[in-house]
Design an enzyme around this catalytic site. Structure first.
Site, PDB file in Angstrom:
ATOM      1  N   ASP A   1       0.858  -1.187   0.000  1.00 51.34           N
ATOM      2  CA  ASP A   1       0.000   0.000   0.000  1.00 51.34           C
ATOM      3  C   ASP A   1       0.893   1.235   0.000  1.00 51.34           C
ATOM      4  O   ASP A   1       2.127   1.121  -0.022  1.00 51.34           O
ATOM      5  CB  ASP A   1      -1.001  -0.002   1.162  1.00 51.34           C
ATOM      6  CG  ASP A   1      -2.338   0.595   0.710  1.00 51.34           C
ATOM      7  OD1 ASP A   1      -2.340   1.765   0.281  1.00 51.34           O
ATOM      8  OD2 ASP A   1      -3.360  -0.109   0.768  1.00 51.34           O
TER       9      ASP A   1
ATOM     10  N   HIS B   1      -2.581   2.931  -4.765  1.00 52.74           N
ATOM     11  CA  HIS B   1      -2.150   2.478  -3.436  1.00 52.74           C
ATOM     12  C   HIS B   1      -0.696   1.996  -3.481  1.00 52.74           C
ATOM     13  O   HIS B   1      -0.341   0.988  -2.868  1.00 52.74           O
ATOM     14  CB  HIS B   1      -3.065   1.364  -2.908  1.00 52.74           C
ATOM     15  CG  HIS B   1      -4.357   1.885  -2.337  1.00 52.74           C
ATOM     16  ND1 HIS B   1      -4.428   2.523  -1.121  1.00 52.74           N
ATOM     17  CD2 HIS B   1      -5.615   1.865  -2.837  1.00 52.74           C
ATOM     18  CE1 HIS B   1      -5.707   2.874  -0.894  1.00 52.74           C
ATOM     19  NE2 HIS B   1      -6.435   2.500  -1.911  1.00 52.74           N
TER      20      HIS B   1
ATOM     21  N   GLU C   1      -9.598   2.538  -5.752  1.00 44.71           N
ATOM     22  CA  GLU C   1      -9.339   3.931  -5.385  1.00 44.71           C
ATOM     23  C   GLU C   1      -8.207   4.621  -6.155  1.00 44.71           C
ATOM     24  O   GLU C   1      -7.440   5.384  -5.580  1.00 44.71           O
ATOM     25  CB  GLU C   1      -9.073   4.015  -3.869  1.00 44.71           C
ATOM     26  CG  GLU C   1     -10.270   3.525  -3.071  1.00 44.71           C
ATOM     27  CD  GLU C   1     -10.080   3.613  -1.556  1.00 44.71           C
ATOM     28  OE1 GLU C   1     -11.023   4.047  -0.894  1.00 44.71           O
ATOM     29  OE2 GLU C   1      -9.012   3.236  -1.050  1.00 44.71           O
TER      30      GLU C   1
HETATM   31  C1  ACM Z   1     -10.717  -0.798   0.101  1.00 43.32           C
HETATM   32  O1  ACM Z   1     -11.238  -0.777   1.230  1.00 43.32           O
HETATM   33  N1  ACM Z   1     -10.184   0.310  -0.414  1.00 43.32           N
HETATM   34  C2  ACM Z   1     -10.692  -2.002  -0.704  1.00 43.32           C
END
Ligand code: ACM
Ligand code: ZN
Length: 772
Positions: free
Chosen positions: A202, A277, A342
């Site tokens: 991440d 991420h 995201e």
């Molecule tokens: C997530 O909670 N962004 C998969």
């Protein structure tokens, strides 16, 4: 000396006698059967089977290893060593293969003479053993079972409702070492869970050794230590500053984890995030972004996430393919999770490489470009004989042909994917996000937000009403996700997982027709005992009594309701300065309170309070129900209950959406309370909240003024409190005392910090102004 000898002889005789003692046999009742998750079919009969030193184990070939799981537990907890035997007339535990049993299914038959575990898979046998352990006293999980090892005479036929029963651990936001992951595997097995999803990548850290790209563990795995600051209020790092906080797992360690998981019927699914991420990756390899500029590994939240892999450059795909080759070498799982959530694609919109890619591939927008990215990675993953999983964002711009979707933004993405004929794993935030609060925020360590108590997890159903049979077949199961932004330690991680994992395991394993919260509430108490023996730091939040208060401002009277998650709970309370003990009053109906007092309440078990006590102070001060004039209006998003909020006696909690708070953004609070008639006042208390993560800061100054006419005010007191870093979430009463005044009007000004240390705006949150 002689006496001592006599005593020892006596013990010896007693223990000899007990070896062949059948008088211990007993009848069990359904209340003694506390298996979690609840078996699909169970018949309890009269009588019991006693495990003693003479009990034999019958297991052939590879089944010996499984039998050893049971014998090892018996040895470590009770010091009983059971021998293997070829056959026996009675007093034996036998492991038998039955070929027509489904994968992971097992049968357990216990009579007074023998125990037979039947299965046709490693999982089935393991789960049979887990059920045996849960029929024994909780101490079986520890190192000194003093009691007898007696199994009820029982017939169980059991199998899982879903084949994917998972937990995701986020190793990036905070790193957890191998030892904790191995422990977690044991605990998953105990709950008949079979998937451990490791979130290895991440923004805030890369956690897997990749031999070809050593900077991933030299640079990407480390960030500047800002652990003392709230996650969302951490400073931006300088790319030149070396990180010292973090860590990673070597490939050797990961292989050990995978092998141990396999022995426990657990598939470890690695997640390598892309295209977003990955700020940590870009800190090591900025050439993989669209812009190529230096990037630092962030120490806290990143939003929006724009430093993502460039989808135009071939180097991005080459890098990811090489990484995945090593990942697939370490993780034998059929699945590779590529994240996909995201991604803010603003850089893709400006980047010449990305634009060129869109043109040559005929892609109409950046969503289609992400879809291209994922499809291309899927082709690579499929070519190695593996399957791709992605978060539900991979639906946008078109789903990759073979992809499995992990639905996190509710059930919608999963439903849509199932309609399109894709496999789905449901992990909707509202039921499966174990980073959410599980009890009242005042009593809980800081969490991500949201509210997911045990009883809500227990309502989870991966199959959505209205799904066709064909669509439902695509629902592989579900999983909990434990994002670790706010979880710096293993004991905190345990706290968030347990007991919610127990509720989740039942939703994924047991037939839905057996779902019964009352029954689970009874069985979970035994599970708590097991957790205690295992020294698991489980949350006792479900024991907490919560309240609901309504005030009748005309009558100046509060209606107080007390409740608890467990049904028919024995809630007792006291009013005033009284100990919450024998004198506590059983709560039956809402309590009417019309004078200042302290309320204490707790759940009682066997006439003793258990769990944390609920304590609330109710003060009918001089300002209650008076008119409040706002010189500066409160923020539209946080209105509380309107103009009576600050004088309604009701106090806000750390959940600042609880309807008791009024807020001012970058502005002061300035109010005048009209007391109607000259009133004697010598103290003003201002209730405030600080939670620097979401930019809520205490006031830096509070001033109190009095006036007879509401026009000319005299200052009577003030309090100055400079900004201080605060990693937690805190409620505080600011008290300003002054010489007694007869006054009709009180003005209170609370000064907003206005500019947060990290640069953003500042909220001031006030719940009550107590005038005394
Ligand atoms: C997530 O909670 N962004 C998969
Ligand atoms: Zn680009």
């Amino acid at each position: 000396m002689r006496q001592h000898f006599k005593f020892l002889t006596l013990i010896f005789i007693i223990s000899l006698y007990s070896c062949s003692d059948n008088s211990k046999s007993k009848d069990f009742t359904v209340n003694d059967i506390n298996i979690i998750p609840k078996p699909a079919e169970l018949t309890l009969n009269k009588g019991s089977f006693i495990i003693d030193e003479n009990t034999k184990i019958i297991a052939h070939d590879s089944l010996k290893n499984i039998a050893n799981i049971l014998t090892d537990k018996l040895k470590s907890s009770s010091n009983i060593e059971l021998d293997f035997s070829e056959r026996s007339e009675s007093n034996f535990i036998e492991f038998v293969v039955k070929e027509d049993l489904e994968n992971e299914a097992y049968e357990l038959s216990v009579t007074d003479k023998k125990v037979i575990v039947t299965a046709n898979s490693l999982g089935g046998f393991l789960y049979g053993v887990q059920s045996i352990l849960q029929l024994l006293p909780a101490e079986i999980y520890g190192t000194d079972t003093n009691g007898d090892l007696i199994l009820p005479t029982i017939e169980i036929k059991d199998k899982p409702r879903f084949r994917h029963r998972g937990l995701m651990l986020d190793l990036s936001r905070h790193f957890f070492p191998k030892e904790y992951i191995l422990k977690t595997i044991d605990r998953l097995a105990m709950h008949k869970m079979n998937v451990l999803h490791l979130h290895l990548v991440d923004d805030q850290g890369w956690r897997m050794e990749i031999k070809k790209y050593s900077k991933l563990t030299e640079v990407s795995a480390w960030r500047v230590d800002q652990e003392e600051k709230p996650w969302s209020a951490r400073d931006k790092n300088d790319p030149k500053e070396k990180g010292t906080y973090g860590g990673f797992l070597t490939q050797k360690e990961l292989k050990e984890i995978v092998a141990y998981a396999a022995q426990n019927n657990i598939d470890v699914i690695p997640e390598i995030e892309m295209p977003a991420h990955v700020t940590s990756v870009m800190a090591a390899y900025p050439e993989l972004t669209c812009h190529g500029n230096p990037v630092a590994v962030p120490s806290g939240s990143v939003w929006p996430i724009t430093d993502i892999y460039c989808a135009g450059k071939e180097a991005s795909f080459e890098f990811l393919e090489n990484v995945l080759l090593e990942v697939m070498e370490v993780f034998p799982s059929k699945y590779i999770h590529i994240g996909g959530d995201e991604a803010t694609k603003t850089n893709w919109e400006k980047c010449p490489d990305c634009q060129r890619r869109m043109k040559t591939e005929g892609l109409k927008d950046v969503h289609e470009l992400q879809s291209y990215f994922v499809k291309r990675m899927e082709k690579f993953i499929n070519s190695k004989g593996k399957k791709l999983i992605g978060w539900d964002e991979i639906l946008e711009g078109g789903l990759a042909p073979e992809a499995t979707v992990m639905s996190w933004r509710g059930f919608k993405g999963g439903e849509e994917a199932a309609k399109q004929g894709h496999d789905v794993i449901m992990s909707p935030g509202g039921y499966c996000y174990f980073d959410h609060y599980q009890g009242p925020q005042n009593e809980e360590p800081i969490a991500q937000g949201g509210f997911l108590p045990l009883s809500k997890v227990y309502q989870f159903n991966p199959i959505v009403e209205g799904m066709s049979e064909k669509e439902a077949k695509h629902i592989l199961g579900g999983q909990a996700n434990l994002w670790a932004e706010h979880i710096p330690t293993t004991s905190h991680s345990e706290y968030m997982i347990f007991p919610r994992l127990a509720a989740l395991s039942e939703t994924l394993w047991s037939p839905i027709k057996l779902r019964d919260w009352n029954d689970f509430s009874k069985r979970i108490k035994t599970q708590f005992l097991r957790y205690e023996v295992l020294a698991i730091n489980y949350a006792k939040s479900a024991y907490i009594v919560t309240s609901n208060m309504e005030i009748d401002l005309d009558k100046k009277s509060i209606n107080l309701t007390l409740q608890n998650e467990f049904p028919k709970s024995d809630i007792r309370y006291v009013l005033g300065d009284v100990k919450l003990g024998e004198k506590a009053i059983p709560y039956v109906n809402p309590i009417e309170i019309s004078e200042s007092t302290v309320v204490k309440a707790s759940l009682f078990e066997n006439d003793k309070p258990i769990g944390k006590a609920f304590i609330d102070t109710i003060k009918f001060h001089n300002g209650v129900a008076k008119v409040v004039d706002y010189e500066i209006p409160y923020n539209d998003r946080y209105k509380g209950s309107g103009s009576s909020t600050l004088v309604n006696t009701l106090r806000g909690t750390k959940n600042f959406h609880d309807g008791q708070w009024q807020a001012w953004l970058n502005e002061n609070m300035e109010v005048v309370i009209n007391l109607d008639e000259p009133t004697s006042v010598s103290k003003v208390t201002v209730g405030a909240l600080e939670s620097q993560g979401p930019s809520i800061y205490f006031p830096t100054k509070i001033e109190v003024f009095v006036s007879d006419d509401g026009e000319n005010f005299n200052s009577v007191g003030n309090l100055v409190r400079p900004y201080a870093n605060n990693a937690g979430s805190e409620l505080k009463d600011f008290i300003i005392k002054f010489g007694k005044q007869e006054t009709k009007f009180i003005k209170v000004i609370a000064t907003n910090l206005k500019k947060a240390p990290s640069g953003g705006g500042v909220f001031l949150f006030i719940d009550e102004i107590l005038v005394e």
